[in-house]
Design a protein around this motif. Structure first.
Motif, PDB file in Angstrom:
ATOM      1  N   SER A 164       0.821  -1.223   0.000  1.00  0.00           N
ATOM      2  CA  SER A 164       0.000   0.000   0.000  1.00  0.00           C
ATOM      3  C   SER A 164       0.848   1.263   0.000  1.00  0.00           C
ATOM      4  O   SER A 164       0.349   2.348  -0.319  1.00  0.00           O
ATOM      5  CB  SER A 164      -0.943   0.005   1.203  1.00  0.00           C
ATOM      6  OG  SER A 164      -0.231   0.159   2.425  1.00  0.00           O
ATOM      7  N   TYR A 165       2.135   1.132   0.322  1.00  0.00           N
ATOM      8  CA  TYR A 165       3.029   2.293   0.329  1.00  0.00           C
ATOM      9  C   TYR A 165       3.838   2.388  -0.972  1.00  0.00           C
ATOM     10  O   TYR A 165       4.606   3.340  -1.140  1.00  0.00           O
ATOM     11  CB  TYR A 165       4.001   2.202   1.512  1.00  0.00           C
ATOM     12  CG  TYR A 165       3.320   2.096   2.847  1.00  0.00           C
ATOM     13  CD1 TYR A 165       2.869   3.224   3.520  1.00  0.00           C
ATOM     14  CD2 TYR A 165       3.101   0.851   3.445  1.00  0.00           C
ATOM     15  CE1 TYR A 165       2.224   3.133   4.751  1.00  0.00           C
ATOM     16  CE2 TYR A 165       2.462   0.738   4.673  1.00  0.00           C
ATOM     17  CZ  TYR A 165       2.025   1.876   5.321  1.00  0.00           C
ATOM     18  OH  TYR A 165       1.397   1.773   6.536  1.00  0.00           O
ATOM     19  N   LEU A 166       3.657   1.433  -1.859  1.00  0.00           N
ATOM     20  CA  LEU A 166       4.525   1.303  -3.025  1.00  0.00           C
ATOM     21  C   LEU A 166       3.783   1.587  -4.318  1.00  0.00           C
ATOM     22  O   LEU A 166       2.555   1.479  -4.402  1.00  0.00           O
ATOM     23  CB  LEU A 166       5.116  -0.113  -3.086  1.00  0.00           C
ATOM     24  CG  LEU A 166       5.870  -0.593  -1.853  1.00  0.00           C
ATOM     25  CD1 LEU A 166       6.359  -2.026  -2.050  1.00  0.00           C
ATOM     26  CD2 LEU A 166       7.042   0.329  -1.525  1.00  0.00           C
ATOM     27  N   ASP A 167       4.557   1.927  -5.339  1.00  0.00           N
ATOM     28  CA  ASP A 167       4.053   2.042  -6.704  1.00  0.00           C
ATOM     29  C   ASP A 167       4.347   0.713  -7.400  1.00  0.00           C
ATOM     30  O   ASP A 167       5.378   0.560  -8.052  1.00  0.00           O
ATOM     31  CB  ASP A 167       4.742   3.205  -7.419  1.00  0.00           C
ATOM     32  CG  ASP A 167       4.389   3.294  -8.892  1.00  0.00           C
ATOM     33  OD1 ASP A 167       3.438   2.602  -9.322  1.00  0.00           O
ATOM     34  OD2 ASP A 167       5.071   4.040  -9.619  1.00  0.00           O
ATOM     35  N   MET A 168       3.464  -0.251  -7.240  1.00  0.00           N
ATOM     36  CA  MET A 168       3.716  -1.596  -7.731  1.00  0.00           C
ATOM     37  C   MET A 168       3.862  -1.630  -9.256  1.00  0.00           C
ATOM     38  O   MET A 168       4.577  -2.468  -9.805  1.00  0.00           O
ATOM     39  CB  MET A 168       2.609  -2.546  -7.285  1.00  0.00           C
ATOM     40  CG  MET A 168       2.485  -2.700  -5.773  1.00  0.00           C
ATOM     41  SD  MET A 168       4.025  -3.268  -4.982  1.00  0.00           S
ATOM     42  CE  MET A 168       4.190  -4.911  -5.697  1.00  0.00           C
ATOM     43  N   ASP A 169       3.190  -0.692  -9.947  1.00  0.00           N
ATOM     44  CA  ASP A 169       3.309  -0.661 -11.410  1.00  0.00           C
ATOM     45  C   ASP A 169       4.691  -0.207 -11.860  1.00  0.00           C
ATOM     46  O   ASP A 169       5.063  -0.413 -13.018  1.00  0.00           O
ATOM     47  CB  ASP A 169       2.248   0.283 -11.997  1.00  0.00           C
ATOM     48  CG  ASP A 169       0.830  -0.246 -11.830  1.00  0.00           C
ATOM     49  OD1 ASP A 169       0.681  -1.482 -11.683  1.00  0.00           O
ATOM     50  OD2 ASP A 169      -0.110   0.569 -11.825  1.00  0.00           O
ATOM     51  N   GLY A 170       5.435   0.406 -10.949  1.00  0.00           N
ATOM     52  CA  GLY A 170       6.773   0.879 -11.300  1.00  0.00           C
ATOM     53  C   GLY A 170       7.878  -0.102 -10.971  1.00  0.00           C
ATOM     54  O   GLY A 170       9.066   0.251 -11.035  1.00  0.00           O
ATOM     55  N   ALA A 171       7.528  -1.342 -10.607  1.00  0.00           N
ATOM     56  CA  ALA A 171       8.533  -2.339 -10.234  1.00  0.00           C
ATOM     57  C   ALA A 171       9.545  -2.550 -11.363  1.00  0.00           C
ATOM     58  O   ALA A 171       9.173  -2.661 -12.535  1.00  0.00           O
ATOM     59  CB  ALA A 171       7.851  -3.657  -9.882  1.00  0.00           C
ATOM     60  N   ILE A 172      10.829  -2.606 -10.994  1.00  0.00           N
ATOM     61  CA  ILE A 172      11.922  -2.747 -11.954  1.00  0.00           C
ATOM     62  C   ILE A 172      12.564  -4.119 -11.751  1.00  0.00           C
ATOM     63  O   ILE A 172      13.235  -4.352 -10.732  1.00  0.00           O
ATOM     64  CB  ILE A 172      12.984  -1.652 -11.736  1.00  0.00           C
ATOM     65  CG1 ILE A 172      12.336  -0.257 -11.782  1.00  0.00           C
ATOM     66  CG2 ILE A 172      14.087  -1.769 -12.780  1.00  0.00           C
ATOM     67  CD1 ILE A 172      13.230   0.829 -11.236  1.00  0.00           C
ATOM     68  N   PRO A 173      12.371  -5.066 -12.658  1.00  0.00           N
ATOM     69  CA  PRO A 173      13.018  -6.373 -12.497  1.00  0.00           C
ATOM     70  C   PRO A 173      14.536  -6.236 -12.472  1.00  0.00           C
ATOM     71  O   PRO A 173      15.109  -5.305 -13.062  1.00  0.00           O
ATOM     72  CB  PRO A 173      12.548  -7.153 -13.734  1.00  0.00           C
ATOM     73  CG  PRO A 173      11.349  -6.427 -14.232  1.00  0.00           C
ATOM     74  CD  PRO A 173      11.563  -4.983 -13.878  1.00  0.00           C
TER      75      PRO A 173
END
Length: 555
Positions: A488-497
C-alpha cells in the motif's frame, strides 16, 4: 515524486588456537553516535591533481601458497602486519596494514570443494597509529588493533566466518578452516577482509583485503576463458594521502583511485581478450565503470558465480563489495591507450543530479596500454551462456514459505540502522536450514545501501519504488503501530526487475533509496551466528548491522 532507479544504471575477502575477545572515527558522514574521538594530527589531503596518473605499473598480488598440512588439508599462514608500501612514483612509501606484507593481500586460488586451513596471525601494532582516527565508544573500548577475518561469500562454519565480536588482539592467532563449498558449483569470486567490530572501516582502509577465488577448472576450460597472464584481478578503491605519503582518513569520498594498491596505475596488455576479476573494495564509494573509447565489456559472472547469459555493456555499476567477472576484447585496439573511467557520483547514480556534501569526483582509475601485436595466438572465447538457465529465481519465489521485511533506517543525524535496531538488540532473524525466504529490503533513508548477507548467496528479484509520500507514510504508521500491508506504500506498477547483469548468485545487493529491493534465498550451509549489514563500512561500524542465528533444519 519518488526518485527513480533505472535498470540501465545497474547494467552500467605455527598453529595457534582460536582466541575470542569480548568486544568509532569521526568523519563527515556518520560514525559519531555515543562516541568520543581520539584526536589525530591534522594532515591536509593532497588534491587530486597533485599526483600524475598512469606513471606506475599495476601490481598483481602474488598467489597464496600453502606452508604445510593440517589434518590432511593444505595449510596456509597469513600474517597481518604494518609495512610501508610504495603506491606512487612521487610519494614517499605509505604505511599500511597488510596481509603477508602486501596491499592487497595474496590471492587465494582454490579448487571448488577443496577444504583448506588458514592460520591468521595478528602481528599489527598494539595500538592504532595516529593516521587512523579511532573513536572510543560502545563497540570500541580502546585503541588496541583487534582484527578478525571474514571470507566474504564463503559458505563457512560460524566459528570461522569472522563474526565481528570474535576478534584477536595483537600477538594472537586463529586457525580457520574453509570447506570452499560452492552452491552453484561453477566457481566464485570471494574476497577476504577484516571484520572487527567498530573498526572494520579503519582496518580495511589501512589495507586489509585480498581476493579469494574458487575455481572450477573443468568448467572454465570448457568455456575457453582467457587464463594465466591474461586473467587479471583488479581491486578498486579510493584513498587520500598526505604529503608525507601517509593515508588520510577524513571524509568518505576520496581523491585518488587505487587499483591493487597503486595510485592510478597503467597495465601493458596485448591486442587480445583479457579476463578481469573486478572487486569494488572501497569503504564507501559506488563506482560505474566505462572504457574511454566506448568499447563494450562482456560480463560473464557476478559475486558468487557465472551468469546464464553474457551481458554486453558499456557501463558497469559496482557498489562496495560487489564483484564482476568481465572479459574485454582488445583485439581491435592495437597501439591505443584506454582509460578505465568512473562515471558516477560517490553516492551512486541517484545522486548524480542531486549532489551531497562531501562528494568528490573520481573520473579515472587506471590505464590500459595496448601493444601493437600479440606474443601468441589468442584461442580464448567469450561464452554466450556461461551456465545453463535453470530458472533459479522463479524456483526460489515458488518455494518461499517465509517473507521478511528488513527496514533500512536513519533515526537521527548520520546514524543508519537495520530493523531500526542496534547490533546488540536481541536476534530477530532466525531462518532454518532448508528454508526458502523472500526478503523486502525497505530503504527508508536518503542513501543507497549495498546489503550483504553472510553464509549464502541469493537472487535479486526486483526493485519497487515507493509511491509519493510512501516513505513518510510508512514511518508514521510504523511509529503509530498501524502499519498497513507493504504494497500500500509502493508504486507496484513501477517495479523494476533485476537487470540481466544481476541474473546470477549475489551476496551484495544495492538497495536504492525510495525503493524496496526484493531478494530471494535458500538457507544452506551451517547453523550458528552470522550477520547482515550495509557494506558501506562507515555505516556498518556505526551499527548498520544485525545478527542472524541460523537454526537446524525443520523436522
Amino acid at each position: 515524486m519518488p526518485r527513480s532507479f533505472s535498470p540501465v544504471l545497474l547494467a552500467t575477502a605455527a598453529l595457534a588456537t582460536l582466541a575470542i575477545a569480548p568486544a568509532q572515527a569521526q568523519h563527515s558522514h556518520g560514525h559519531s553516535h555515543g562516541a568520543s574521538d581520539t584526536s589525530v594530527t591534522e594532515r591536509p589531503a593532497l588534491p587530486q591533481d597533485a599526483l600524475a596518473p598512469f606513471v606506475d605499473p599495476l601490481t598483481i598480488p602474488p598467489r597464496a601458497q600453502p606452508v604445510g598440512e593440517h589434518e590432511g588439508k593444505p595449510l596456509y599462514e597469513v600474517t597481518m602486519k604494518m609495512v610501508s608500501q610504495k603506491v606512487h612514483r612521487d610519494l614517499p612509501p605509505t604505511p599500511v596494514f597488510a596481509y603477508d606484507g602486501i596491499w592487497p593481500g595474496p590471492t587465494f586460488d582454490i579448487p571448488v570443494d577443496q577444504p583448506i586451513a588458514v592460520n591468521w596471525v595478528n602481528a599489527l601494532p598494539e595500538e592504532y597509529p595516529d593516521w587512523l582516527p579511532v573513536t572510543i565508544g560502545h563497540h570500541v573500548p580502546d585503541k588496541v588493533v583487534r582484527t578478525v577475518v571474514h571470507l566474504h561469500g564463503g559458505i563457512t562454519p560460524s566459528v570461522h566466518d569472522g563474526y565481528p565480536e570474535w576478534m584477536w588482539d595483537p600477538g594472537e592467532a586463529a586457525l580457520y578452516e574453509y570447506p570452499n563449498l560452492d552452491h552453484q558449483g561453477d566457481g566464485a569470486m570471494f574476497w577476504y577482509h577484516d571484520h572487527a567490530m567498530g573498526n572494520t572501516r579503519l582496518n580495511v582502509y589501512a589495507g586489509l583485503q585480498g581476493f579469494y577465488l574458487l575455481r572450477n577448472q573443468e568448467r572454465e576450460a570448457a568455456l575457453g576463458l582467457p587464463s594465466g597472464d591474461y586473467e587479471i584481478p583488479l581491486v578498486l578503491q579510493d584513498r587520500n594521502f598526505a604529503e608525507d605519503g601517509s593515508l588520510v582518513y577524513d571524509g568518505v569520498c576520496r581523491n585518488f583511485g587505487i587499483v591493487n594498491g597503486t595510485v592510478f596505475p597503467y597495465q601493458e596488455i596485448e591486442p587480445r581478450r583479457y579476463r578481469f576479476r573486478i572487486l569494488n573494495g572501497a569503504n564507501f564509494r559506488i563506482m560505474r565503470l566505462a572504457l574511454s573509447n566506448g568499447a563494450k565489456m562482456s560480463v560473464i559472472g557476478v559475486d558468487d558465480g557465472f551468469l546464464d547469459e553474457t551481458v554486453e555493456t558499456d557501463e558497469l555499476l559496482l557498489a562496495p563489495a560487489e564483484r564482476a567477472d568481465v572479459i574485454i576484447d582488445f583485439s581491435d585496439m592495437a597501439g591505443e591507450e584506454i582509460t578505465l573511467r568512473n562515471t558516477t557520483s560517490c553516492f551512486g547514480p541517484q545522486r548524480e543530479q542531486d549532489t551531497r556534501s562531501g562528494d568528490t569526483e573520481l573520473p579515472h582509475l587506471m590505464q590500459f596500454r595496448v601493444s601493437e601485436s600479440v606474443s601468441e595466438p589468442d584461442t580464448s572465447r567469450i561464452p554466450a551462456n556461461p551456465v545453463a538457465d535453470e530458472g533459479e529465481t522463479a524456483r526460489l519465489l515458488a518455494a518461499a514459505t517465509v517473507t521478511r521485511d528488513i527496514t533500512l533506517d536513519n533515526p537521527e543525524g548520520f546514524k543508519f540502522l537495520l530493523e531500526n535496531k542496534g547490533f546488540d538488540a536481541p536476534v530477530s532473524i532466525e531462518p532454518h536450514l532448508g528454508d526458502t525466504e523472500i526478503w523486502n529490503l525497505i530503504n527508508l533513508t536518503d542513501e543507497a545501501h549495498p546489503i550483504h548477507v553472510h553464509l549464502i548467496s541469493y537472487r535479486i528479484v526486483e526493485r519497487i519504488p515507493f509511491r509519493e509520500n510512501g516513505v513518510e507514510d510508512y514511518i508514521a504508521d510504523r511509529d503509530a503501530g498501524t502499519l498497513a500491508p507493504l504494497e500500500s506504500y509502493l508504486d507496484m506498477d513501477g517495479a523494476i526487475p533485476a537487470p540481466p547483469v544481476e541474473h546470477g548468485p549475489k551476496d551484495v545487493a544495492l538497495a536504492p533509496f525510495d525503493h524496496v529491493t526484493r531478494i530471494a534465498m535458500e538457507w544452506y550451509g551451517f547453523e550458528g551466528l552470522y550477520v547482515i549489514h550495509c557494506h558501506i563500512l562507515e555505516h556498518e561500524d556505526d551499527d548498520m548491522m544485525r545478527p542472524i542465528r541460523v537454526l537446524a533444519a525443520r523436522e
